[in-house]
Design a protein around this motif. Structure first.
Motif, PDB file in Angstrom:
ATOM      1  N   VAL A 323      36.784  25.272  23.983  1.00 56.92           N
ATOM      2  CA  VAL A 323      37.638  25.235  25.180  1.00 56.92           C
ATOM      3  C   VAL A 323      36.788  25.717  26.351  1.00 56.92           C
ATOM      4  O   VAL A 323      36.268  26.833  26.328  1.00 56.92           O
ATOM      5  N   HIS A 324      36.600  24.849  27.327  1.00 63.85           N
ATOM      6  CA  HIS A 324      35.822  25.210  28.531  1.00 63.85           C
ATOM      7  C   HIS A 324      36.690  24.974  29.748  1.00 63.85           C
ATOM      8  O   HIS A 324      36.982  23.838  30.069  1.00 63.85           O
ATOM      9  N   TYR A 325      37.068  25.984  30.410  1.00 57.27           N
ATOM     10  CA  TYR A 325      36.981  27.401  30.107  1.00 57.27           C
ATOM     11  C   TYR A 325      38.366  28.007  30.323  1.00 57.27           C
ATOM     12  O   TYR A 325      39.195  27.419  31.018  1.00 57.27           O
ATOM     13  N   MET A 326      38.545  29.217  29.852  1.00 58.99           N
ATOM     14  CA  MET A 326      39.705  29.966  30.320  1.00 58.99           C
ATOM     15  C   MET A 326      39.374  30.386  31.752  1.00 58.99           C
ATOM     16  O   MET A 326      38.260  30.854  32.011  1.00 58.99           O
ATOM     17  N   PRO A 327      40.298  30.169  32.717  1.00 57.86           N
ATOM     18  CA  PRO A 327      39.977  30.525  34.110  1.00 57.86           C
ATOM     19  C   PRO A 327      39.505  31.979  34.222  1.00 57.86           C
ATOM     20  O   PRO A 327      39.993  32.861  33.502  1.00 57.86           O
ATOM     21  N   LEU A 328      38.574  32.197  35.129  1.00 54.23           N
ATOM     22  CA  LEU A 328      37.983  33.536  35.250  1.00 54.23           C
ATOM     23  C   LEU A 328      39.033  34.612  35.503  1.00 54.23           C
ATOM     24  O   LEU A 328      38.971  35.696  34.930  1.00 54.23           O
ATOM     25  N   ASP A 329      40.025  34.286  36.369  1.00 45.70           N
ATOM     26  CA  ASP A 329      40.953  35.360  36.751  1.00 45.70           C
ATOM     27  C   ASP A 329      41.945  35.711  35.639  1.00 45.70           C
ATOM     28  O   ASP A 329      42.776  36.595  35.813  1.00 45.70           O
ATOM     29  N   LEU A 330      41.837  35.041  34.477  1.00 43.02           N
ATOM     30  CA  LEU A 330      42.645  35.462  33.328  1.00 43.02           C
ATOM     31  C   LEU A 330      41.882  36.474  32.471  1.00 43.02           C
ATOM     32  O   LEU A 330      42.441  37.058  31.544  1.00 43.02           O
ATOM     33  N   HIS A 331      40.592  36.660  32.780  1.00 38.23           N
ATOM     34  CA  HIS A 331      39.818  37.701  32.090  1.00 38.23           C
ATOM     35  C   HIS A 331      40.087  39.040  32.786  1.00 38.23           C
ATOM     36  O   HIS A 331      40.108  39.092  34.021  1.00 38.23           O
ATOM     37  N   PRO A 332      40.244  40.090  31.987  1.00 35.44           N
ATOM     38  CA  PRO A 332      40.559  41.387  32.610  1.00 35.44           C
ATOM     39  C   PRO A 332      39.606  41.754  33.744  1.00 35.44           C
ATOM     40  O   PRO A 332      40.026  42.213  34.809  1.00 35.44           O
ATOM     41  N   PHE A 333      38.302  41.533  33.540  1.00 35.56           N
ATOM     42  CA  PHE A 333      37.324  41.970  34.539  1.00 35.56           C
ATOM     43  C   PHE A 333      37.519  41.276  35.880  1.00 35.56           C
ATOM     44  O   PHE A 333      37.297  41.880  36.940  1.00 35.56           O
ATOM     45  N   PHE A 334      37.891  39.994  35.854  1.00 38.72           N
ATOM     46  CA  PHE A 334      37.933  39.207  37.093  1.00 38.72           C
ATOM     47  C   PHE A 334      39.311  39.157  37.747  1.00 38.72           C
ATOM     48  O   PHE A 334      39.449  38.553  38.818  1.00 38.72           O
ATOM     49  N   LYS A 335      40.298  39.780  37.091  1.00 38.27           N
ATOM     50  CA  LYS A 335      41.673  39.708  37.609  1.00 38.27           C
ATOM     51  C   LYS A 335      41.740  40.049  39.096  1.00 38.27           C
ATOM     52  O   LYS A 335      42.370  39.362  39.883  1.00 38.27           O
ATOM     53  N   GLU A 336      41.052  41.098  39.481  1.00 41.19           N
ATOM     54  CA  GLU A 336      41.165  41.584  40.871  1.00 41.19           C
ATOM     55  C   GLU A 336      40.558  40.629  41.902  1.00 41.19           C
ATOM     56  O   GLU A 336      40.805  40.755  43.093  1.00 41.19           O
ATOM     57  N   PHE A 337      39.755  39.636  41.436  1.00 38.81           N
ATOM     58  CA  PHE A 337      39.105  38.718  42.380  1.00 38.81           C
ATOM     59  C   PHE A 337      39.855  37.388  42.496  1.00 38.81           C
ATOM     60  O   PHE A 337      39.458  36.511  43.232  1.00 38.81           O
ATOM     61  N   GLY A 338      40.913  37.243  41.694  1.00 33.17           N
ATOM     62  CA  GLY A 338      41.630  35.966  41.661  1.00 33.17           C
ATOM     63  C   GLY A 338      42.926  36.010  42.440  1.00 33.17           C
ATOM     64  O   GLY A 338      43.052  36.729  43.429  1.00 33.17           O
ATOM     65  N   GLY A 339      43.858  35.213  41.969  1.00 34.87           N
ATOM     66  CA  GLY A 339      45.161  35.118  42.629  1.00 34.87           C
ATOM     67  C   GLY A 339      45.358  33.754  43.223  1.00 34.87           C
ATOM     68  O   GLY A 339      44.422  33.193  43.807  1.00 34.87           O
ATOM     69  N   ASP A 340      46.568  33.228  43.042  1.00 39.81           N
ATOM     70  CA  ASP A 340      46.952  31.953  43.633  1.00 39.81           C
ATOM     71  C   ASP A 340      45.996  30.809  43.250  1.00 39.81           C
ATOM     72  O   ASP A 340      45.458  30.135  44.126  1.00 39.81           O
ATOM     73  N   CYS A 341      45.822  30.631  41.949  1.00 47.21           N
ATOM     74  CA  CYS A 341      45.028  29.495  41.437  1.00 47.21           C
ATOM     75  C   CYS A 341      45.887  28.724  40.434  1.00 47.21           C
ATOM     76  O   CYS A 341      45.546  28.654  39.231  1.00 47.21           O
TER      77      CYS A 341
END
Ligand code: PLP
Length: 379
Positions: A323-341
């Motif tokens: 599976v390429h890829y799980m979106p970055l903002d669903l990873h705990p580390f990147f949560k704070e950089f995402g939103g509204d995707c």
């Protein structure tokens, strides 16, 4: 029949090149790295290239090259590997995760406009799976906002888009030679640009800050005709990393580069075969608008709403999937950089990556297609 998902295509040519390095007893940063860099520049059509140990390193140094003020922002697609978004963080910059187009899986121009703020200094489009990002629009958009463009070409090497090679549209292009990629050096990467000064500035940064290549100095160590007893001298004038490619990797890369076009074309034939084989299926559709006549793909995937059952069905038949890829903002580390995707959150859930590599036989492809057709009937 066990069918691998990815596989490097290696043979005697690579072994012969490695043998040459062994015979010269020089396997670290050496002349083969320089040769690979100059052949790569000619192949891509750029002024200068810097060989490093991964695309992750190339992406890191690409942002370092511009010396952006810490705290500034970099626009990165939400559907990518972690390395694209780590690069800004390695440089004290903040990634802003941008949604993707629901059809092409490329960075969404609409969301790019929405997420852009005047403190954004760069954008890092990814040619996802080998499908070209809309470079004309991205370059225009960035130029008018004085942003730099760094192309993440980890999924593509040697493809043109609208008559211009991918990796030369932006200010810098970064390639990956990790073992699964379009071509490999085991692990490796390349940073390319038409700005020779920029690439030269980054050269010491990949070699722990040292301003001279050791292998070039080495010849002078035992040269009785040279009375310069300071042959050992070098200076550190930049923060450096141990990011260099070595001659063993470059030896593999030089052989792979000769085969790249053939490997790219073989993958296109396979993609076309898959497309024809699944055209009439109703329970799945191609992951993106594949155009194997024009583009070289690294990922062939389908969208299947019942993803888990398809993966299980194929696994029982010893067909590898991913599976390429799980979106970055669903990873705990990147949560704070995402939103509204919302697009990326929606589409990725149906993605299944199928086997694709240059050594995949027609028999193996037909076996996978038959399994997909069987899934439609009985899955
Ligand atoms: C889009 C993307 N960028 C960067 C990388 C990092 O490449 P490397 O493994 O050469 O560091 C990858 C690796 O898969 C990738 O998929």
């Amino acid at each position: 029949m066990k069918v691998r998902l990815f596989k490097p295509s290696l043979g005697n040519e690579e072994l012969e090149n490695i043998r040459d390095s062994f015979e010269k007893s020089w396997i670290g940063l050496g002349p083969k790295v320089g040769e690979f860099e100059s052949k790569w520049s000619s192949f891509i059509g750029c002024a200068a290239s810097l060989a490093v140990n991964s695309a992750t390193a190339a992406l890191h140094l690409s942002l370092t090259a511009f010396g952006f003020e810490p705290g500034k922002k970099v626009l990165v697609p939400n559907m990518t590997f972690a390395s694209t978004a780590f690069a800004p963080l390695y440089n004290g910059l903040r990634p802003v995760l941008v949604d993707v187009d629901p059809e092409s899986v490329s960075i969404s121009m609409e969301d790019l406009e929405k997420k852009y703020t005047p403190d954004c200094v760069a954008v890092m489009p990814v040619h996802f799976g080998g499908h070209p990002a809309p470079m004309e629009e991205i370059v225009d958009f960035s130029a008018s906002r004085k942003m730099k463009v760094i192309e993440d070409c980890a999924h593509v090497a040697g493809a043109d888009y609208r008559g211009k090679r991918l990796g030369t549209w932006g200010d810098i292009g970064c390639f990956s030679f990790e073992e699964k990629k379009a071509m490999t050096t085991g692990d490796g990467g390349m940073m390319c640009s038409d700005d020779i000064d920029l690439v030269d500035r980054m050269r010491p940064c990949r070699w722990v800050g040292i301003d001279k290549d050791t292998w070039k100095r080495n010849a002078a160590y035992t040269d009785a005709a040279q009375l310069d007893i300071r042959h050992w001298y070098y200076e550190i004038s930049a923060l450096g990393y141990k990011y260099n490619m070595n001659d063993l990797c470059a030896a593999i890369g030089l052989a792979q580069l000769k085969k790249l076009e053939r490997m790219n074309r073989r993958r296109s034939v396979i993609v076309a075969r898959y497309m024809a084989g699944i055209r009439d299926l109703e329970c799945m559709s191609p992951m993106m608008p594949y155009d194997p006549q024009s583009n070289f793909y690294w990922i062939f995937g389908v969208r299947c709403p019942k993803r888990d059952s398809l993966i299980r069905f194929l696994k029982v038949r010893e067909i590898a999937t991913g599976v390429h890829y799980m979106p970055l903002d669903l990873h705990p580390f990147f949560k704070e950089f995402g939103g509204d995707c919302p697009n990326s959150h929606d589409i990725w859930q149906s993605f299944v990556t199928l086997p694709l590599h240059a050594d995949l036989t027609d028999e193996e492809v037909d076996y996978v297609i038959e399994a997909l057709r069987d899934y439609e009937r009985n899955g």
